[in-house]
Design a protein around this motif. Sequence first.
Motif, PDB file in Angstrom:
ATOM      1  N   ASP A 160       0.829  -1.208   0.000  1.00 53.56           N
ATOM      2  CA  ASP A 160       0.000   0.000   0.000  1.00 53.56           C
ATOM      3  C   ASP A 160       0.864   1.259   0.000  1.00 53.56           C
ATOM      4  N   ASP A 161       1.922   1.253   0.816  1.00 52.19           N
ATOM      5  CA  ASP A 161       2.790   2.422   0.875  1.00 52.19           C
ATOM      6  C   ASP A 161       3.489   2.667  -0.457  1.00 52.19           C
ATOM      7  N   LEU A 162       3.950   1.586  -1.093  1.00 52.37           N
ATOM      8  CA  LEU A 162       4.608   1.750  -2.386  1.00 52.37           C
ATOM      9  C   LEU A 162       3.643   2.269  -3.446  1.00 52.37           C
TER      10      LEU A 162
ATOM     11  N   PRO B  80       1.456  14.104   4.431  1.00 52.03           N
ATOM     12  CA  PRO B  80       1.005  12.753   4.799  1.00 52.03           C
ATOM     13  C   PRO B  80       1.652  11.644   3.969  1.00 52.03           C
ATOM     14  N   LEU B  81       2.181  11.987   2.775  1.00 50.27           N
ATOM     15  CA  LEU B  81       2.744  10.961   1.888  1.00 50.27           C
ATOM     16  C   LEU B  81       4.261  11.048   1.787  1.00 50.27           C
ATOM     17  N   ARG B  82       4.880  11.882   2.610  1.00 49.76           N
ATOM     18  CA  ARG B  82       6.320  12.092   2.459  1.00 49.76           C
ATOM     19  C   ARG B  82       7.105  10.795   2.684  1.00 49.76           C
ATOM     20  N   GLY B  83       6.734  10.033   3.681  1.00 47.83           N
ATOM     21  CA  GLY B  83       7.443   8.779   3.933  1.00 47.83           C
ATOM     22  C   GLY B  83       7.292   7.797   2.786  1.00 47.83           C
ATOM     23  N   GLN B  84       6.064   7.671   2.248  1.00 48.92           N
ATOM     24  CA  GLN B  84       5.850   6.756   1.128  1.00 48.92           C
ATOM     25  C   GLN B  84       6.629   7.199  -0.103  1.00 48.92           C
ATOM     26  N   ILE B  85       6.704   8.512  -0.340  1.00 52.30           N
ATOM     27  CA  ILE B  85       7.415   9.007  -1.525  1.00 52.30           C
ATOM     28  C   ILE B  85       8.907   8.761  -1.394  1.00 52.30           C
TER      29      ILE B  85
END
Length: 241
Positions: free
Chosen positions: A49-51, A181-186
């Motif tokens: 999901d994160d990827l 909110p998406l910085r870690g996933q990016i």
Amino acid sequence: MTDPASAPDREASRAPEPARVPEPPAAPVWGPGPAPEAAAPVTPSTVRDDLLAGFRAIARIRPLARATAVTTISCAGEGMLVACVPLLGERTLGGTGQGAALLSAIAVTALAANALLARRPRLLRPETVLAVSPVLLAAALALAALGGPLPLAAAVVLAGIAEGPQLTAVFAIRHRESPAPLRGQIFTTGASLKLTGFAVGAGVAGLLLDWSLPGALLAAAGVQLLAALVCVAWPRRPDAP
């Protein structure tokens, strides 16, 4: 004349009434009350999901897509260089183990370049570094292909000057352009793509080394020029709101 027998009755009627003790409250009724509202189930996110979230954000935000594409291709060229380093050490410095010294020299030069840019953060914009670094890496690989100690020393310096600031520049672009909110996933997705590019480049270089060391280095230089071309040709139209 007053009847003496009725005196006690009159005294009793004038006596104050005893205080009433309040009745204890009724015991609570223990029974099935109204059913509580069901809370929404929380589904833990998975690596997949994160990827996927990172891929969607990178594809949607133009500066992130550009930086990711350029650095992924450039990492493929860097993987080719690392695969060639042991043979470079053997040909120029007298042993395959000297390749580790070459990698250390590149790392030290990269650290020095980043330290200089940290003292003058406004000297170069991240987008400028992103465009120039693949060209410097291509020049470094071409010099390494020439052979000889002096071209190899110049190649090591150029490679370090390019690699260190390139990594800092892509971090700066990701931090600036990524939604919080998406910085870690990016960051995770971008790192996985760069590692994939590095591994593919190293594998291709391993095949080319059976043919020629200078040929593998020149092919890596061509990959870096491709990264520079992608950086220049990438559309700069701002993202739609």
